[in-house]
Design a protein around this motif. Structure first.
Motif, PDB file in Angstrom:
ATOM      1  N   GLU A 116       0.889  -1.277   0.018  1.00 14.20           N
ATOM      2  CA  GLU A 116       0.077  -0.056  -0.128  1.00 14.20           C
ATOM      3  C   GLU A 116       1.113   1.252  -0.140  1.00 14.20           C
ATOM      4  N   ALA A 117       2.020   1.185  -0.692  1.00 17.68           N
ATOM      5  CA  ALA A 117       2.768   2.379  -0.854  1.00 17.68           C
ATOM      6  C   ALA A 117       2.380   3.341  -1.758  1.00 17.68           C
ATOM      7  N   VAL A 118       2.712   4.505  -1.309  1.00 19.15           N
ATOM      8  CA  VAL A 118       2.370   5.905  -1.956  1.00 19.15           C
ATOM      9  C   VAL A 118       3.650   6.172  -2.729  1.00 19.15           C
ATOM     10  N   VAL A 119       4.708   5.585  -2.771  1.00 19.37           N
ATOM     11  CA  VAL A 119       5.791   6.034  -3.431  1.00 19.37           C
ATOM     12  C   VAL A 119       6.734   4.549  -3.450  1.00 19.37           C
ATOM     13  N   PHE A 120       7.371   4.648  -4.558  1.00 21.92           N
ATOM     14  CA  PHE A 120       8.538   3.256  -4.816  1.00 21.92           C
ATOM     15  C   PHE A 120       9.921   4.028  -4.854  1.00 21.92           C
ATOM     16  N   ILE A 121      10.584   3.563  -3.960  1.00 24.08           N
ATOM     17  CA  ILE A 121      12.045   3.860  -3.943  1.00 24.08           C
ATOM     18  C   ILE A 121      13.149   2.970  -4.428  1.00 24.08           C
ATOM     19  N   GLY A 122      13.543   3.064  -5.510  1.00 24.11           N
ATOM     20  CA  GLY A 122      14.440   1.789  -5.858  1.00 24.11           C
ATOM     21  C   GLY A 122      15.580   2.302  -6.828  1.00 24.11           C
ATOM     22  N   SER A 123      16.411   1.329  -7.313  1.00 18.87           N
ATOM     23  CA  SER A 123      17.569   1.861  -8.129  1.00 18.87           C
ATOM     24  C   SER A 123      17.330   1.209  -9.511  1.00 18.87           C
TER      25      SER A 123
END
Length: 123
Positions: A116-123
């Motif tokens: 239920e994330a509002v943002v995805f932080i990835g590389s």
């Protein structure tokens, strides 16, 4: 205060301490001392630098609309930078939902939906 009282650390009631608050206090006390050391390549980061970096990240995430209580899916390799992301999220009261870097395709999509994330932080 009893010496072995588990609710206290360094004279503080830990029920009111957060990872971000501890970092802030330590940066003020021992800012030039190593906070993190990456054993793979020997890179280090002082408490003061970690405080500065995590504040900048937290401000950037706020600018993107991330707020206290929001979930952020995080899929990053282990690194100093990854530690800063987790600390920045903690400082702002956001919830990190760690994802394995091995996840791909539909499995990754399912993990992100379930977080239920509002943002995805990835590389």
């Amino acid at each position: 205060m009893h010496e072995n009282d588990s609710r206290h650390w360094a004279g503080h009631d830990i029920r009111h301490l957060t990872a971000g608050r501890v970092l802030e206090q330590q940066a003020g006390r021992i800012g030039d001392k190593p906070f993190l050391v990456l054993s793979a390549d020997g890179r280090t980061c002082s408490y003061a630098d970690a405080e500065r970096i995590t504040n900048r990240l937290a401000n950037g995430l706020r600018a993107l609309g991330i707020r206290e209580g929001h979930r952020a899916a995080v899929m990053l390799e282990n690194s100093l930078e990854t530690a800063f992301v987790y600390l920045a999220l903690a400082k702002m009261g956001a919830i990190a939902a760690p994802l394995t870097t091995a996840a791909q395709g539909e499995l990754l999509a399912r993990y992100v939906r379930q977080s239920e994330a509002v943002v995805f932080i990835g590389s």
